[in-house]
Design a protein around this motif. Structure first.
Motif, PDB file in Angstrom:
ATOM      1  N   LYS A 253       0.817  -1.220   0.000  1.00  0.00           N
ATOM      2  CA  LYS A 253       0.000   0.000   0.000  1.00  0.00           C
ATOM      3  C   LYS A 253       0.850   1.268   0.000  1.00  0.00           C
ATOM      4  O   LYS A 253       0.396   2.326  -0.439  1.00  0.00           O
ATOM      5  CB  LYS A 253      -0.933  -0.012   1.214  1.00  0.00           C
ATOM      6  CG  LYS A 253      -2.040  -1.043   1.115  1.00  0.00           C
ATOM      7  CD  LYS A 253      -2.858  -1.115   2.393  1.00  0.00           C
ATOM      8  CE  LYS A 253      -3.907  -2.214   2.324  1.00  0.00           C
ATOM      9  NZ  LYS A 253      -4.664  -2.349   3.600  1.00  0.00           N
TER      10      LYS A 253
ATOM     11  N   HIS B 222       3.650   3.960  -3.890  1.00  0.00           N
ATOM     12  CA  HIS B 222       2.980   4.912  -4.773  1.00  0.00           C
ATOM     13  C   HIS B 222       3.994   5.650  -5.632  1.00  0.00           C
ATOM     14  O   HIS B 222       5.136   5.874  -5.213  1.00  0.00           O
ATOM     15  CB  HIS B 222       2.159   5.907  -3.953  1.00  0.00           C
ATOM     16  CG  HIS B 222       0.843   5.367  -3.502  1.00  0.00           C
ATOM     17  ND1 HIS B 222      -0.339   5.605  -4.177  1.00  0.00           N
ATOM     18  CD2 HIS B 222       0.519   4.558  -2.459  1.00  0.00           C
ATOM     19  CE1 HIS B 222      -1.326   4.981  -3.559  1.00  0.00           C
ATOM     20  NE2 HIS B 222      -0.842   4.342  -2.514  1.00  0.00           N
ATOM     21  N   PRO B 223       3.582   6.029  -6.845  1.00  0.00           N
ATOM     22  CA  PRO B 223       4.483   6.771  -7.728  1.00  0.00           C
ATOM     23  C   PRO B 223       5.038   8.025  -7.046  1.00  0.00           C
ATOM     24  O   PRO B 223       4.317   8.724  -6.340  1.00  0.00           O
ATOM     25  CB  PRO B 223       3.578   7.143  -8.911  1.00  0.00           C
ATOM     26  CG  PRO B 223       2.509   6.120  -8.914  1.00  0.00           C
ATOM     27  CD  PRO B 223       2.258   5.798  -7.472  1.00  0.00           C
TER      28      PRO B 223
ATOM     29  N   ARG C 295       7.395   8.047  -4.753  1.00  0.00           N
ATOM     30  CA  ARG C 295       8.094   7.683  -3.519  1.00  0.00           C
ATOM     31  C   ARG C 295       9.322   6.842  -3.854  1.00  0.00           C
ATOM     32  O   ARG C 295       9.392   6.229  -4.913  1.00  0.00           O
ATOM     33  CB  ARG C 295       7.169   6.898  -2.588  1.00  0.00           C
ATOM     34  CG  ARG C 295       5.995   7.691  -2.048  1.00  0.00           C
ATOM     35  CD  ARG C 295       5.091   6.828  -1.180  1.00  0.00           C
ATOM     36  NE  ARG C 295       4.042   7.617  -0.539  1.00  0.00           N
ATOM     37  CZ  ARG C 295       3.079   7.093   0.203  1.00  0.00           C
ATOM     38  NH1 ARG C 295       3.023   5.769   0.406  1.00  0.00           N
ATOM     39  NH2 ARG C 295       2.170   7.873   0.740  1.00  0.00           N
TER      40      ARG C 295
ATOM     41  N   ILE D  37       2.781  -0.972 -10.664  1.00  0.00           N
ATOM     42  CA  ILE D  37       2.481   0.384 -10.230  1.00  0.00           C
ATOM     43  C   ILE D  37       1.666   1.079 -11.315  1.00  0.00           C
ATOM     44  O   ILE D  37       2.079   1.149 -12.475  1.00  0.00           O
ATOM     45  CB  ILE D  37       3.770   1.170  -9.937  1.00  0.00           C
ATOM     46  CG1 ILE D  37       4.631   0.431  -8.896  1.00  0.00           C
ATOM     47  CG2 ILE D  37       3.429   2.580  -9.458  1.00  0.00           C
ATOM     48  CD1 ILE D  37       3.953   0.189  -7.560  1.00  0.00           C
TER      49      ILE D  37
ATOM     50  N   ASP E 147      -0.897   4.661 -12.242  1.00  0.00           N
ATOM     51  CA  ASP E 147      -0.866   6.094 -11.945  1.00  0.00           C
ATOM     52  C   ASP E 147      -1.429   6.385 -10.557  1.00  0.00           C
ATOM     53  O   ASP E 147      -1.030   7.351  -9.891  1.00  0.00           O
ATOM     54  CB  ASP E 147      -1.670   6.869 -12.987  1.00  0.00           C
ATOM     55  CG  ASP E 147      -0.991   6.888 -14.353  1.00  0.00           C
ATOM     56  OD1 ASP E 147       0.244   6.746 -14.394  1.00  0.00           O
ATOM     57  OD2 ASP E 147      -1.696   7.026 -15.363  1.00  0.00           O
ATOM     58  N   SER E 148      -2.364   5.558 -10.110  1.00  0.00           N
ATOM     59  CA  SER E 148      -3.012   5.805  -8.828  1.00  0.00           C
ATOM     60  C   SER E 148      -2.447   4.993  -7.669  1.00  0.00           C
ATOM     61  O   SER E 148      -2.862   5.148  -6.525  1.00  0.00           O
ATOM     62  CB  SER E 148      -4.519   5.518  -8.949  1.00  0.00           C
ATOM     63  OG  SER E 148      -4.736   4.174  -9.365  1.00  0.00           O
ATOM     64  N   GLY E 149      -1.478   4.098  -7.972  1.00  0.00           N
ATOM     65  CA  GLY E 149      -0.888   3.313  -6.894  1.00  0.00           C
ATOM     66  C   GLY E 149      -0.647   1.867  -7.291  1.00  0.00           C
ATOM     67  O   GLY E 149      -0.648   1.525  -8.477  1.00  0.00           O
ATOM     68  N   PRO E 150      -0.451   0.978  -6.298  1.00  0.00           N
ATOM     69  CA  PRO E 150      -0.090  -0.414  -6.598  1.00  0.00           C
ATOM     70  C   PRO E 150      -1.313  -1.274  -6.921  1.00  0.00           C
ATOM     71  O   PRO E 150      -2.408  -1.066  -6.391  1.00  0.00           O
ATOM     72  CB  PRO E 150       0.550  -0.882  -5.287  1.00  0.00           C
ATOM     73  CG  PRO E 150      -0.151  -0.066  -4.234  1.00  0.00           C
ATOM     74  CD  PRO E 150      -0.418   1.272  -4.856  1.00  0.00           C
TER      75      PRO E 150
END
Length: 293
Positions: free
Chosen positions: A179, A182-183, A185, A282, A284-287
């Motif tokens: 969780k 995220h892009p 990081r 990954i 655009d909105s996360g994993p």
């Protein structure tokens, strides 16, 4: 955690299981080492869809093998089940024939079965699973020139309260690490989250073995630590990246050593270990987890 058995020892490894000629092998099979991947860690939408297929097969294989983790089964029998399941789905078991490091023998089985204090890379053999054992099953499928990699921890029978907690905490640690991916990081945030959560329960996260980029190569150059490695491992997470998150948590010290088979890694203290692993992409909105059955 009071162990059900005192320790794990090497069993007898059965002969190599056959793979039909029509099943495409990864290019490292039959070679002394796997070629270094130079293609990067961000994949096209088309490549991700092919990875998704392999990941689904691997997840289904893991679920099938997990059903058979019961007292009395041998780890070799678990390997047979996983081996045949992957072949039946037109895929190749990625670990079979994977080259060892520094001239060590290639891995001889379709998956890793790591019991109790075995951290990882346990070779399926004649070992009989006993009541209360924690069996880590790490299985990877290769199809359409893509790998999908996952691992789960299964308790044979009831287990102890502490062993159940170890398994539950490890799964939750993995999910929390995922969780956090995220892009924008750095990848080291994943390990920071995992280690912090594990420490709340007096557990240590193994630092010697990490997650990795996966796709056209079984292991790309991307490293995903499961401990707070900052400022190292500062790769920035980007959409299109595909990698594994696979924490190994120890109910005690993570100090470890390798057996002379060139693969099996155990805790020095005999402390028990649980592990879970997903392959994720990954967006655009996360994993997004790919290794779902």
């Amino acid at each position: 955690m009071a162990p059900v058995r005192e320790t794990i020892s090497k069993g007898v490894v059965s002969p190599l299981r056959a793979v039909p000629k029509g099943i495409t092998r990864p290019d490292y099979v039959g070679k002394k080492r796997a070629a270094r991947w130079t293609g990067g860690d961000v994949h096209s939408a088309e490549a991700i869809e092919r990875i998704r297929i392999s990941a689904k097969i691997a997840a289904q294989a893991l679920a099938e093998v997990g059903k058979h983790v019961v007292p009395g089964v041998t780890t070799d029998e678990l390997d047979r089940i996983g081996h045949e399941f992957i072949l039946d789905h037109g895929a190749y078991p990625s670990t079979l024939g994977y080259p060892g490091a520094a001239g060590r023998p290639p891995f001889p089985k379709a998956m890793c079965t790591s019991v109790n204090e075995v951290i990882c890379h346990g070779i399926p053999d004649s070992t009989v699973v006993e009541e209360g054992d924690i069996v880590k099953v790490d299985i990877t499928a290769y199809k359409n020139h893509m790998h999908g990699d996952n691992c789960g921890s299964f308790i044979a029978g009831e287990g102890t309260e502490r062993s159940r907690q170890l398994v539950e905490v490890t799964h939750e640690a993995m999910m929390r690490g995922i969780k956090a991916a995220h892009p924008g990081r750095e990848v080291n945030v994943i390990g920071r989250v995992i280690e912090k959560y594990a420490s709340r329960f007096g557990m240590e996260s193994v630092q010697s073995y990490t997650g990795h980029g996966v796709g056209p190569a079984f292991h790309t150059g991307l490293v995903i630590p499961h401990y707070d490695a900052a400022p190292e491992h500062a790769d920035v997470i980007e959409p299109g990246m595909v990698f594994t998150v696979e924490p190994m948590l120890v109910d005690g010290s993570q100090a470890n050593e390798e057996w002379n088979d060139g693969w099996t890694v155990v805790t020095k203290s005999g402390a028990w270990v649980a592990q879970f692993e997903h392959t994720i992409v990954i967006t655009d909105s996360g994993p997004e987890v790919l290794t779902l059955p």
